[in-house]
Design a protein around this motif. Structure first.
Motif, PDB file in Angstrom:
ATOM      1  N   PRO A  71       0.576   0.207  -2.699  1.00 36.14           N
ATOM      2  CA  PRO A  71      -0.492   1.488  -2.265  1.00 36.14           C
ATOM      3  C   PRO A  71      -1.616   0.884  -2.045  1.00 36.14           C
ATOM      4  CG  PRO A  71       1.318   2.400  -4.250  1.00 36.14           C
ATOM      5  CD  PRO A  71       1.745   0.753  -3.946  1.00 36.14           C
ATOM      6  N   SER A  72      -2.845   1.343  -1.520  1.00 35.16           N
ATOM      7  CA  SER A  72      -3.847   1.370  -1.496  1.00 35.16           C
ATOM      8  C   SER A  72      -5.146   1.033  -2.361  1.00 35.16           C
ATOM      9  CB  SER A  72      -4.244   1.862  -0.514  1.00 35.16           C
ATOM     10  OG  SER A  72      -4.920   3.181  -0.205  1.00 35.16           O
ATOM     11  N   LYS A  73      -4.272   1.988  -3.868  1.00 33.93           N
ATOM     12  CA  LYS A  73      -4.918   1.954  -4.745  1.00 33.93           C
ATOM     13  C   LYS A  73      -5.134   0.855  -5.446  1.00 33.93           C
ATOM     14  CE  LYS A  73      -5.058   5.165  -8.958  1.00 33.93           C
ATOM     15  NZ  LYS A  73      -6.057   4.424 -10.064  1.00 33.93           N
ATOM     16  N   PHE A  74      -3.819   0.032  -5.840  1.00 35.75           N
ATOM     17  CA  PHE A  74      -4.064  -1.666  -5.859  1.00 35.75           C
ATOM     18  C   PHE A  74      -4.966  -1.913  -5.965  1.00 35.75           C
ATOM     19  CE2 PHE A  74      -2.705  -6.165  -6.220  1.00 35.75           C
ATOM     20  CZ  PHE A  74      -2.058  -5.926  -6.737  1.00 35.75           C
ATOM     21  N   TYR A  75      -5.271  -1.680  -4.384  1.00 35.72           N
ATOM     22  CA  TYR A  75      -6.814  -2.839  -4.559  1.00 35.72           C
ATOM     23  C   TYR A  75      -8.092  -2.422  -4.751  1.00 35.72           C
ATOM     24  CZ  TYR A  75      -3.296  -5.334  -1.613  1.00 35.72           C
ATOM     25  OH  TYR A  75      -2.007  -6.364  -1.432  1.00 35.72           O
ATOM     26  N   GLU A  76      -7.833  -0.822  -4.599  1.00 33.21           N
ATOM     27  CA  GLU A  76      -8.718   0.155  -5.529  1.00 33.21           C
ATOM     28  C   GLU A  76      -9.154  -0.641  -6.312  1.00 33.21           C
ATOM     29  OE1 GLU A  76     -10.430   5.016  -5.119  1.00 33.21           O
ATOM     30  OE2 GLU A  76      -8.907   4.210  -4.153  1.00 33.21           O
ATOM     31  N   MET A  95      -8.721  -0.405   1.627  1.00 34.52           N
ATOM     32  CA  MET A  95      -8.639  -0.739   0.080  1.00 34.52           C
ATOM     33  C   MET A  95      -9.138   0.823  -0.617  1.00 34.52           C
ATOM     34  SD  MET A  95      -9.015  -4.571  -0.179  1.00 34.52           S
ATOM     35  CE  MET A  95      -8.655  -5.493   0.442  1.00 34.52           C
ATOM     36  N   LEU A  96      -8.681   1.775  -0.264  1.00 27.81           N
ATOM     37  CA  LEU A  96      -9.457   3.127  -1.073  1.00 27.81           C
ATOM     38  C   LEU A  96      -8.004   3.527  -1.402  1.00 27.81           C
ATOM     39  CD1 LEU A  96     -12.243   3.743   0.977  1.00 27.81           C
ATOM     40  CD2 LEU A  96     -12.757   2.582  -1.467  1.00 27.81           C
ATOM     41  N   GLU A  97      -7.469   4.532  -2.191  1.00 27.88           N
ATOM     42  CA  GLU A  97      -6.765   5.130  -2.821  1.00 27.88           C
ATOM     43  C   GLU A  97      -6.694   6.155  -1.320  1.00 27.88           C
ATOM     44  OE1 GLU A  97      -4.053   7.273  -6.205  1.00 27.88           O
ATOM     45  OE2 GLU A  97      -6.781   6.564  -6.234  1.00 27.88           O
ATOM     46  N   GLY A  98      -4.945   6.148  -1.006  1.00 27.55           N
ATOM     47  CA  GLY A  98      -4.610   7.380  -0.457  1.00 27.55           C
ATOM     48  C   GLY A  98      -3.816   6.581   1.015  1.00 27.55           C
ATOM     49  N   GLY A  99      -3.658   5.533   0.437  1.00 33.64           N
ATOM     50  CA  GLY A  99      -2.466   4.874   1.719  1.00 33.64           C
ATOM     51  C   GLY A  99      -1.179   4.428   1.239  1.00 33.64           C
ATOM     52  N   GLU A 100      -0.243   5.036   1.023  1.00 30.08           N
ATOM     53  CA  GLU A 100       1.467   4.460   0.768  1.00 30.08           C
ATOM     54  C   GLU A 100       2.532   4.082   1.880  1.00 30.08           C
ATOM     55  OE1 GLU A 100       1.994   5.832  -2.591  1.00 30.08           O
ATOM     56  OE2 GLU A 100       0.202   6.332  -3.443  1.00 30.08           O
ATOM     57  N   PRO A 101       3.150   3.065   0.339  1.00 33.21           N
ATOM     58  CA  PRO A 101       4.385   2.790   1.492  1.00 33.21           C
ATOM     59  C   PRO A 101       5.442   3.535   1.477  1.00 33.21           C
ATOM     60  CG  PRO A 101       4.141   1.377  -0.701  1.00 33.21           C
ATOM     61  CD  PRO A 101       2.578   2.584  -0.282  1.00 33.21           C
ATOM     62  N   ILE A 102       6.246   3.340   2.615  1.00 33.42           N
ATOM     63  CA  ILE A 102       7.133   4.439   3.065  1.00 33.42           C
ATOM     64  C   ILE A 102       8.012   3.094   2.610  1.00 33.42           C
ATOM     65  CG2 ILE A 102       8.691   5.436   4.004  1.00 33.42           C
ATOM     66  CD1 ILE A 102       6.065   5.804   5.539  1.00 33.42           C
ATOM     67  N   MET A 103       9.149   3.220   2.236  1.00 34.79           N
ATOM     68  CA  MET A 103      10.372   1.794   1.646  1.00 34.79           C
ATOM     69  C   MET A 103      11.271   3.053   1.336  1.00 34.79           C
ATOM     70  SD  MET A 103       8.427  -0.654   0.683  1.00 34.79           S
ATOM     71  CE  MET A 103       9.517  -1.734  -0.043  1.00 34.79           C
ATOM     72  N   ASP A 122      -5.783  12.104  -1.781  1.00 37.23           N
ATOM     73  CA  ASP A 122      -4.989  11.619  -0.219  1.00 37.23           C
ATOM     74  C   ASP A 122      -3.987  11.447  -0.796  1.00 37.23           C
ATOM     75  OD1 ASP A 122      -7.243  12.330   0.868  1.00 37.23           O
ATOM     76  OD2 ASP A 122      -8.296  10.983   0.501  1.00 37.23           O
ATOM     77  N   ALA A 123      -3.921  10.798  -2.053  1.00 42.16           N
ATOM     78  CA  ALA A 123      -2.514  10.063  -2.135  1.00 42.16           C
ATOM     79  C   ALA A 123      -1.328  10.589  -2.738  1.00 42.16           C
ATOM     80  CB  ALA A 123      -2.748   9.262  -4.173  1.00 42.16           C
ATOM     81  N   GLU A 124      -1.338  12.031  -3.100  1.00 48.37           N
ATOM     82  CA  GLU A 124      -0.492  13.153  -3.622  1.00 48.37           C
ATOM     83  C   GLU A 124       0.128  13.464  -2.452  1.00 48.37           C
ATOM     84  OE1 GLU A 124      -3.009  14.602  -7.809  1.00 48.37           O
ATOM     85  OE2 GLU A 124      -2.755  15.917  -5.882  1.00 48.37           O
ATOM     86  N   ILE A 125      -0.744  13.568  -1.171  1.00 48.80           N
ATOM     87  CA  ILE A 125      -0.322  14.526  -0.366  1.00 48.80           C
ATOM     88  C   ILE A 125       0.454  13.461   0.575  1.00 48.80           C
ATOM     89  CG2 ILE A 125      -0.881  14.914   2.133  1.00 48.80           C
ATOM     90  CD1 ILE A 125      -1.077  17.372   0.016  1.00 48.80           C
ATOM     91  N   ALA A 126       0.487  12.297   0.644  1.00 52.82           N
ATOM     92  CA  ALA A 126       1.688  10.872   0.985  1.00 52.82           C
ATOM     93  C   ALA A 126       2.447  11.305   0.665  1.00 52.82           C
ATOM     94  CB  ALA A 126       0.583   9.817   1.492  1.00 52.82           C
ATOM     95  N   GLN A 127       2.056  10.639  -0.843  1.00 51.60           N
ATOM     96  CA  GLN A 127       3.488  10.787  -1.904  1.00 51.60           C
ATOM     97  C   GLN A 127       4.328  12.214  -1.560  1.00 51.60           C
ATOM     98  OE1 GLN A 127       1.454  10.259  -5.877  1.00 51.60           O
ATOM     99  NE2 GLN A 127       0.988   8.140  -4.942  1.00 51.60           N
TER     100      GLN A 127
END
Length: 138
Positions: A71-76, A95-103, A122-127
Motif C-alpha cells: 500500500p502506498s501508505k507504507f511510504y507516506e 507515496m500518499l495513502e490511497g494506493g492498494e496492491p491487488i493480490m 481514498d484507501a478505504e474506497i480502494a480496499q
C-alpha cells in the motif's frame, strides 16, 4: 512453469464500477486508476467534480503500489517519520495513502489508486472495492 494470473480489462471494469459506486455513496468526487502488475495503466476515471490533480495522484498512487507490492501508505509513513532523505515532489506524489496492491493467490496482479477525499478515505474506497471484487468472483 508457473501460472501467471493477471487483470483483464473486464476485471478492471468490475473493480472500477465498484469503486465509483462506493465513492458516489459517500458523495466523494474522486479519480480512480487501475494498473497492471508493472504499473501500466489499464483504466482510469475522473468523476464529475473531481479536480484534475486527483487524476494525476490516483495514477501515481496505483503505480507506487504496483511497483512496490505495498500500500502506498507504507511510504507516506516513512516520509512522515523522516526516514527518506532526498526526495523530490515528483517522487513523493505516489507515496500518499490511497494506493492498494491487488493480490491473487500470492501474486501481484495490479493495483488501484484513489484520490479525491481524505487520504484514509481514498484507501478505504480502494480496499473495499478490491475486497468486493474478490467476493464477487469467488
Amino acid at each position: 512453469m508457473k501460472t501467471k494470473h493477471y487483470l483483464t480489462l473486464a476485471d478492471a471494469e468490475i473493480l472500477m464500477n465498484r469503486a465509483v459506486e462506493l465513492s458516489a455513496q459517500r458523495s466523494f468526487n474522486m479519480s480512480i486508476s487501475i494498473v497492471d502488475e508493472a504499473g501500466a495503466l489499464l483504466l482510469m476515471k475522473r468523476m464529475d467534480g473531481a479536480t484534475p490533480l486527483t487524476a494525476h495522484l490516483s495514477l501515481e498512487k496505483a503505480k507506487c503500489s504496483a511497483m512496490s507490492r505495498r500500500p502506498s501508505k507504507f511510504y507516506e509513513d516513512i516520509i512522515r517519520n523522516g526516514q527518506m532523505g532526498f526526495l523530490t515532489l515528483e517522487s513523493v506524489t505516489g507515496m500518499l495513502e490511497g494506493g492498494e496492491p491487488i493480490m491473487y493467490e500470492g501474486q501481484l496482479i495490479g493495483a488501484m489508486g484513489v484520490s479525491g477525499a481524505k487520504a484514509f478515505e481514498d484507501a478505504e474506497i480502494a480496499q473495499k472495492a478490491i475486497h468486493d471484487f474478490f467476493q464477487q468472483i469467488s
